[in-house]
Design a protein around this motif. Structure first.
Motif, short mmCIF file in Angstrom:
data_model
loop_
_atom_site.label_atom_id
_atom_site.label_comp_id
_atom_site.label_asym_id
_atom_site.label_seq_id
_atom_site.Cartn_x
_atom_site.Cartn_y
_atom_site.Cartn_z
N CYS A 54 1.26 -5.20 43.68
CA CYS A 54 2.61 -4.69 43.39
C CYS A 54 3.57 -4.93 44.54
O CYS A 54 4.72 -4.46 44.51
CB CYS A 54 2.56 -3.21 43.05
SG CYS A 54 2.04 -2.15 44.43
N LYS A 55 3.14 -5.64 45.59
CA LYS A 55 3.96 -5.93 46.77
C LYS A 55 4.42 -4.66 47.47
O LYS A 55 5.51 -4.62 48.06
CB LYS A 55 5.17 -6.80 46.39
CG LYS A 55 4.82 -8.07 45.64
CD LYS A 55 3.96 -9.00 46.48
CE LYS A 55 3.76 -10.35 45.82
NZ LYS A 55 2.95 -10.27 44.59
N GLY A 56 3.61 -3.62 47.36
CA GLY A 56 3.92 -2.38 48.05
C GLY A 56 4.91 -1.48 47.35
O GLY A 56 5.27 -0.42 47.88
N THR A 57 5.35 -1.85 46.16
CA THR A 57 6.34 -1.04 45.45
C THR A 57 5.72 0.06 44.60
O THR A 57 6.38 1.03 44.24
CB THR A 57 7.20 -1.92 44.53
OG1 THR A 57 6.38 -2.47 43.49
CG2 THR A 57 7.85 -3.06 45.32
N GLY A 58 4.44 -0.11 44.24
CA GLY A 58 3.78 0.85 43.36
C GLY A 58 4.01 0.59 41.89
O GLY A 58 3.49 1.32 41.04
N TRP A 59 4.79 -0.46 41.55
CA TRP A 59 5.12 -0.76 40.15
C TRP A 59 4.92 -2.24 39.87
O TRP A 59 5.13 -3.08 40.75
CB TRP A 59 6.57 -0.38 39.84
CG TRP A 59 6.86 1.08 39.96
CD1 TRP A 59 7.35 1.72 41.06
CD2 TRP A 59 6.64 2.08 38.96
NE1 TRP A 59 7.45 3.06 40.82
CE2 TRP A 59 7.04 3.32 39.54
CE3 TRP A 59 6.17 2.07 37.66
CZ2 TRP A 59 6.97 4.51 38.84
CZ3 TRP A 59 6.09 3.26 36.96
CH2 TRP A 59 6.49 4.47 37.54
N GLY B 236 1.46 2.03 46.51
CA GLY B 236 1.89 0.88 47.29
C GLY B 236 0.97 0.57 48.45
O GLY B 236 1.15 -0.43 49.14
N ILE B 237 -0.03 1.42 48.68
CA ILE B 237 -0.97 1.26 49.80
C ILE B 237 -2.39 1.22 49.26
O ILE B 237 -2.77 2.04 48.42
CB ILE B 237 -0.84 2.42 50.81
CG1 ILE B 237 0.59 2.50 51.35
CG2 ILE B 237 -1.84 2.25 51.94
CD1 ILE B 237 1.02 1.27 52.14
N ARG B 238 -3.19 0.27 49.75
CA ARG B 238 -4.58 0.17 49.32
C ARG B 238 -5.44 1.08 50.20
O ARG B 238 -5.98 0.68 51.23
CB ARG B 238 -5.07 -1.27 49.40
CG ARG B 238 -4.42 -2.22 48.42
CD ARG B 238 -4.65 -1.78 46.97
NE ARG B 238 -6.04 -1.74 46.62
CZ ARG B 238 -6.71 -2.76 46.10
NH1 ARG B 238 -6.08 -3.89 45.86
NH2 ARG B 238 -7.99 -2.63 45.79
N ALA B 239 -5.55 2.35 49.79
CA ALA B 239 -6.33 3.32 50.56
C ALA B 239 -7.82 3.00 50.55
O ALA B 239 -8.57 3.51 51.38
CB ALA B 239 -6.09 4.73 50.01
N ASP B 240 -8.26 2.14 49.60
CA ASP B 240 -9.68 1.81 49.50
C ASP B 240 -10.08 0.64 50.38
O ASP B 240 -11.25 0.26 50.39
CB ASP B 240 -10.02 1.48 48.04
CG ASP B 240 -9.20 0.31 47.50
OD1 ASP B 240 -8.05 0.12 47.97
OD2 ASP B 240 -9.70 -0.41 46.61
N GLN B 241 -9.12 0.08 51.13
CA GLN B 241 -9.42 -1.07 51.99
C GLN B 241 -9.24 -0.70 53.46
O GLN B 241 -8.41 0.16 53.80
CB GLN B 241 -8.52 -2.25 51.62
CG GLN B 241 -8.76 -2.80 50.22
CD GLN B 241 -7.92 -4.02 49.92
OE1 GLN B 241 -7.06 -4.42 50.73
NE2 GLN B 241 -8.14 -4.62 48.76
N SER C 263 2.93 1.65 36.47
CA SER C 263 2.44 2.01 37.80
C SER C 263 1.22 1.18 38.15
O SER C 263 0.35 0.93 37.31
CB SER C 263 2.11 3.51 37.87
OG SER C 263 1.16 3.87 36.89
N CYS C 264 1.17 0.72 39.38
CA CYS C 264 0.13 -0.22 39.81
C CYS C 264 -1.25 0.41 39.69
O CYS C 264 -1.51 1.51 40.20
CB CYS C 264 0.39 -0.65 41.25
SG CYS C 264 -0.81 -1.84 41.87
N PHE C 265 -2.16 -0.29 39.02
CA PHE C 265 -3.51 0.22 38.83
C PHE C 265 -4.43 -0.14 39.98
O PHE C 265 -5.55 0.35 40.06
CB PHE C 265 -4.09 -0.29 37.51
CG PHE C 265 -3.87 -1.75 37.27
CD1 PHE C 265 -4.74 -2.70 37.76
CD2 PHE C 265 -2.78 -2.18 36.54
CE1 PHE C 265 -4.53 -4.04 37.55
CE2 PHE C 265 -2.57 -3.53 36.31
CZ PHE C 265 -3.44 -4.46 36.82
N ALA C 266 -3.95 -1.01 40.91
CA ALA C 266 -4.77 -1.36 42.07
C ALA C 266 -4.63 -0.32 43.18
O ALA C 266 -5.61 0.02 43.85
CB ALA C 266 -4.39 -2.74 42.60
#
Length: 376
Positions: A303-308, A289-294, A281-284
């Motif tokens: 992860c190209k929006g896949t979450g993996w 799949g969404i960068r809520a911190d930006q 699972s994407c640690f960013a």
């Protein structure tokens, strides 16, 4: 006037006697005897006094100035000696101890990540083994169940070596011969050959990882002709995909964070059956799949929006691989009806790129200190 001189002298002597550092005494010297101090100005003003007073005032002022100067010099000498003794005690060096030079340089990012990976698997009970980088066709392909027409055998995908008596003797009896009559050798395309070599000389259970350099004729932002891999092998009784997932989940959380999850996707590898690709699972983005911190909450670029994020390939060891080991050993220690196992392989550079945000793999090999020191 004489009374004022006596007052200045008495006050100055008291101030000098109470000073505790050479810095304080220097400040007193300026205040009592400097160009703008009262006592020197009295001396300079003697000529303005009536003639009958000049001698007595001048003599008293000069004696007071000399007395204060001598007292300050004496006090400075005393305090300077004490301060020197204090510094010598504080700065004492035991010259009998060995020298401790300042560290020079640091570990390359690839080396650091490799050691971190090794530490994780050592903690899980695996041993670390290494092997030759020049291999034979048998160990690199045949013993790992590669078909004779497998694309990886093509000379465009593998560095084959011309016969040479100076190369290390890594072949074993029965290795196939090259067309030119010599032993077929190549630069290994993975570290998996050491899995076979380990099983040939060690009875199960076997749990090893094999880190090292490997070679393939690729060169772009995510591939280099030489790179580093870590292969893993665990063979024992009743080994299943659940054991594989548990080991890799522990690895992923140790390397990428405690909140990571993994998933297995069906794939194909010649030496495992069934085979799976492993994603973490994407640690960013936390797997969303969404960068809520930006600002604007954009799609995660990592992860190209896949979450993996794909990290490695793995699977259960193909029974044909175990049978080939038995044939070489001349026994049934690795009878696929009795023992099973799993294997996995990952690129160290890929793990380093994911963990540290390296945009181009070639940056790790260009030896630009401005780049490498960012991860020192």
């Amino acid at each position: 006037m004489l009374d004022r001189i006596d007052e200045l002298r008495t006050a100055g002597e008291a101030d000098v006697a109470s000073a505790t550092t050479t810095e304080e005494l220097e400040a007193l010297r300026v205040r009592l005897l400097g160009r703008k101090a009262e006592l020197p100005n009295l001396l300079r003003g003697v000529s303005d006094l009536p003639p009958q007073e000049r001698g007595a005032v001048g003599k008293a002022a000069n004696q007071a100035r000399q007395a204060l100067q001598a007292l300050i010099d004496e006090r400075i000498a005393t305090l300077a000696d004490a301060e020197l003794d204090a510094r010598l005690v504080a700065d004492r060096v035991d010259v009998t101890l060995p020298g401790r030079p300042e560290p020079v340089g640091g570990l390359h990012l690839i080396t650091r990540v490799r050691r971190e990976i090794e530490d994780v698997f050592l903690g899980l009970g695996f041993d670390v083994v290494e092997g030759p980088e020049t291999e034979t066709v048998h160990y690199n392909f045949d013993a790992l169940n590669h078909a004779s027409n497998h694309p990886a055998r093509d000379r465009a995908d593998t560095f084959y070596l011309a016969p040479s008596t100076r190369l290390p003797a890594v072949e074993r009896p029965g290795d196939p011969d090259a067309e030119d009559g010599g032993s077929a050798r190549l630069l290994r395309t993975h570290t998996s050959p050491m899995q076979i070599r380990t099983m040939e000389r060690q009875d199960p259970p076997v749990a090893v990882i094999v880190p090292g350099r490997v070679y393939r004729p690729d060169s772009d932002a995510t591939h280099t002709p030489q790179f580093h891999q870590v292969e893993g092998l665990w063979v024992d009784v009743d080994i299943t995909l659940a054991d594989l997932k548990g080991v890799l989940l522990s690895f992923a959380r140790a390397i990428f964070g405690d909140e990571r999850e993994i998933r297995l996707r069906p794939h194909f590898f010649p030496f495992t059956e069934p085979s799976v690709e492993v994603d973490v699972s994407c640690f960013a983005c936390g797997g969303s799949g969404i960068r809520a911190d930006q600002p604007g909450h954009p799609r995660c670029g990592l992860c190209k929006g896949t979450g993996w994020i794909e990290i490695l390939g793995s699977g259960l060891v193909d029974p044909n691989v175990l049978r080939a080991v038995n044939e070489t050993r001349g026994d049934d220690a690795y009878d696929p009806e009795r023992v099973q196992g799993f294997a996995f392989g990952m690129g160290i550079e890929r793990i380093a790129m994911l963990r540290h945000g390296v945009p181009d793999l070639r940056l790790l090999y260009e030896n630009d200190l401005r780049v490498l020191e960012q991860w020192a």
